[in-house]
Write a protein that holds these residues in place. Structure first.
Motif, mmCIF file in Angstrom:
data_model
loop_
_atom_site.group_PDB
_atom_site.id
_atom_site.type_symbol
_atom_site.label_atom_id
_atom_site.label_comp_id
_atom_site.label_asym_id
_atom_site.label_seq_id
_atom_site.Cartn_x
_atom_site.Cartn_y
_atom_site.Cartn_z
ATOM 1 N N LYS A 72 0.855 -1.186 0.000
ATOM 2 C CA LYS A 72 0.000 0.000 0.000
ATOM 3 C C LYS A 72 0.888 1.231 0.000
ATOM 4 N N THR A 73 0.633 2.138 -0.949
ATOM 5 C CA THR A 73 1.385 3.385 -1.007
ATOM 6 C C THR A 73 0.523 4.515 -0.478
ATOM 7 N N LEU A 74 1.080 5.252 0.461
ATOM 8 C CA LEU A 74 0.411 6.421 1.023
ATOM 9 C C LEU A 74 1.190 7.666 0.646
ATOM 10 N N ARG A 75 0.510 8.592 -0.018
ATOM 11 C CA ARG A 75 1.115 9.893 -0.257
ATOM 12 C C ARG A 75 0.982 10.748 0.992
ATOM 13 N N LEU A 76 1.802 11.786 1.075
ATOM 14 C CA LEU A 76 1.789 12.651 2.247
ATOM 15 C C LEU A 76 0.384 13.207 2.465
ATOM 16 N N GLY A 77 -0.143 13.004 3.672
ATOM 17 C CA GLY A 77 -1.476 13.493 4.009
ATOM 18 C C GLY A 77 -2.571 12.463 3.838
ATOM 19 N N GLU A 78 -2.234 11.287 3.275
ATOM 20 C CA GLU A 78 -3.253 10.257 3.055
ATOM 21 C C GLU A 78 -3.406 9.334 4.263
ATOM 22 N N GLU A 79 -4.607 8.754 4.366
ATOM 23 C CA GLU A 79 -4.941 7.844 5.459
ATOM 24 C C GLU A 79 -5.447 6.536 4.874
ATOM 25 N N TRP A 80 -5.146 5.451 5.536
ATOM 26 C CA TRP A 80 -5.534 4.121 5.057
ATOM 27 C C TRP A 80 -6.110 3.330 6.227
ATOM 28 N N GLU A 81 -7.365 2.884 6.090
ATOM 29 C CA GLU A 81 -7.934 1.988 7.094
ATOM 30 C C GLU A 81 -7.519 0.582 6.700
ATOM 31 N N ALA A 82 -6.532 0.067 7.433
ATOM 32 C CA ALA A 82 -5.805 -1.104 6.967
ATOM 33 C C ALA A 82 -6.412 -2.435 7.367
ATOM 34 N N ASP A 83 -7.109 -2.518 8.465
ATOM 35 C CA ASP A 83 -7.598 -3.811 8.924
ATOM 36 C C ASP A 83 -8.752 -3.624 9.898
ATOM 37 N N PHE A 84 -9.591 -4.649 9.984
ATOM 38 C CA PHE A 84 -10.745 -4.618 10.888
ATOM 39 C C PHE A 84 -11.027 -6.048 11.326
ATOM 40 N N THR A 85 -11.314 -6.228 12.594
ATOM 41 C CA THR A 85 -11.649 -7.563 13.084
ATOM 42 C C THR A 85 -12.597 -7.453 14.267
ATOM 43 N N VAL A 86 -13.347 -8.510 14.499
ATOM 44 C CA VAL A 86 -14.272 -8.590 15.631
ATOM 45 C C VAL A 86 -13.885 -9.795 16.466
ATOM 46 N N VAL A 87 -13.767 -9.582 17.772
ATOM 47 C CA VAL A 87 -13.428 -10.663 18.695
ATOM 48 C C VAL A 87 -14.616 -10.867 19.621
ATOM 49 N N ASP A 88 -15.216 -12.059 19.569
ATOM 50 C CA ASP A 88 -16.311 -12.392 20.481
ATOM 51 C C ASP A 88 -15.732 -12.987 21.758
ATOM 52 N N ASN A 89 -16.111 -12.397 22.879
ATOM 53 C CA ASN A 89 -15.572 -12.835 24.166
ATOM 54 C C ASN A 89 -16.510 -13.837 24.822
#
Length: 256
Positions: A72-89
């Protein structure tokens, strides 16, 4: 020479913990300055479930990261939502939603101020010397950044500048050079600080009032009262706290 406004890679792991009918959200932030990153470096995300990122390339304008077999390339000022997970307890009636956001950006003056002040306050908390040489350079850098923030239009930062310039120990926040405090504060007032909507200025006035005698902040008490009462009438609670520290509430009512 420390960089005034460095470019950084921020990795923010956000936890949203759900427990029956309520939730709590908090962030874990890892910040690495770009000048400390080299091609080939591995950077921990700070969360075991997300692992590490590899730096494929980096320049002042962009960074390319390897993550879970992809890049993944990010230019200056860019944001990246890289990962998401759910943990059931299980078997508990709760779950954690965890996600990660990566940003490549140049710090604003205020972000830089907060970073450096965190270090200064930690050192000053455990040191009661009149002058703390260890943080002298950092203190000057913060004051330079505050001036930059003022130039950018936040006139309320005059109050913070007045407080820090007149204190030796920033954690204790006890004013030792009252004349200097009054002079810088008056300069700020002349430029619009402590207007009713000046959240920055009144927030730091309240901090100053908690560790010093707020009745001494301005020599012209009539003008001081006008500033306070105008801000209070417009719903500024920090100004109300400062006013109550000087006059008992019943005194204010009588004077009104």
């Amino acid at each position: 020479m420390r960089e005034l406004l460095p470019t950084v890679l921020d990795i923010v792991v956000t936890h949203n913990v759900y427990d029956t009918d309520k939730s709590v959200e908090y962030d874990e932030i890892k910040r690495v300055e770009a000048r400390d990153i080299r091609t080939g470096d591995s950077i921990s995300t700070g969360a075991i479930i997300f692992g590490e990122m590899v730096v494929f390339a980096i320049s002042p304008e962009m960074v390319t990261l390897g993550y879970k077999g992809q890049s993944k390339t990010l230019r200056l000022g860019e944001e990246w939502e890289a990962d998401f997970t759910v943990v059931d307890n299980a078997p508990y009636r709760s779950r954690d939603e965890i996600w990660m956001t990566v940003t490549y950006h140049t710090l604003t003056p205020w972000e830089r101020i907060v970073d450096i002040m965190d270090h200064i306050l930690h050192v000053h908390k455990n040191n009661d010397s009149s002058v703390i040489a260890e943080t002298t350079e950092d203190e000057q850098l913060v004051l330079t950044l505050i001036n930059l923030e003022i130039e950018n239009g936040d006139v309320g930062c005059h109050v913070l500048k007045a407080l820090l310039s007149s204190c030796n120990n920033w954690y204790a926040a006890r004013i030792t050079r009252l004349g200097q405090f009054q002079e810088i504060l008056l300069e700020g007032i002349e430029k619009g600080a402590l207007a009713p909507g000046d959240e920055t200025g009144w927030r730091w006035m309240k901090v100053a009032a908690e560790t010093n005698d707020p009745a001494t902040f301005i020599t012209d008490m009539d003008r001081y009262y006008d500033l306070l009462s105008c801000a209070v009438e417009n719903g500024n609670y920090d100004a109300l706290d400062v006013m109550n520290a000087i006059w008992e509430p019943e005194q204010i009512i009588e004077e009104d």
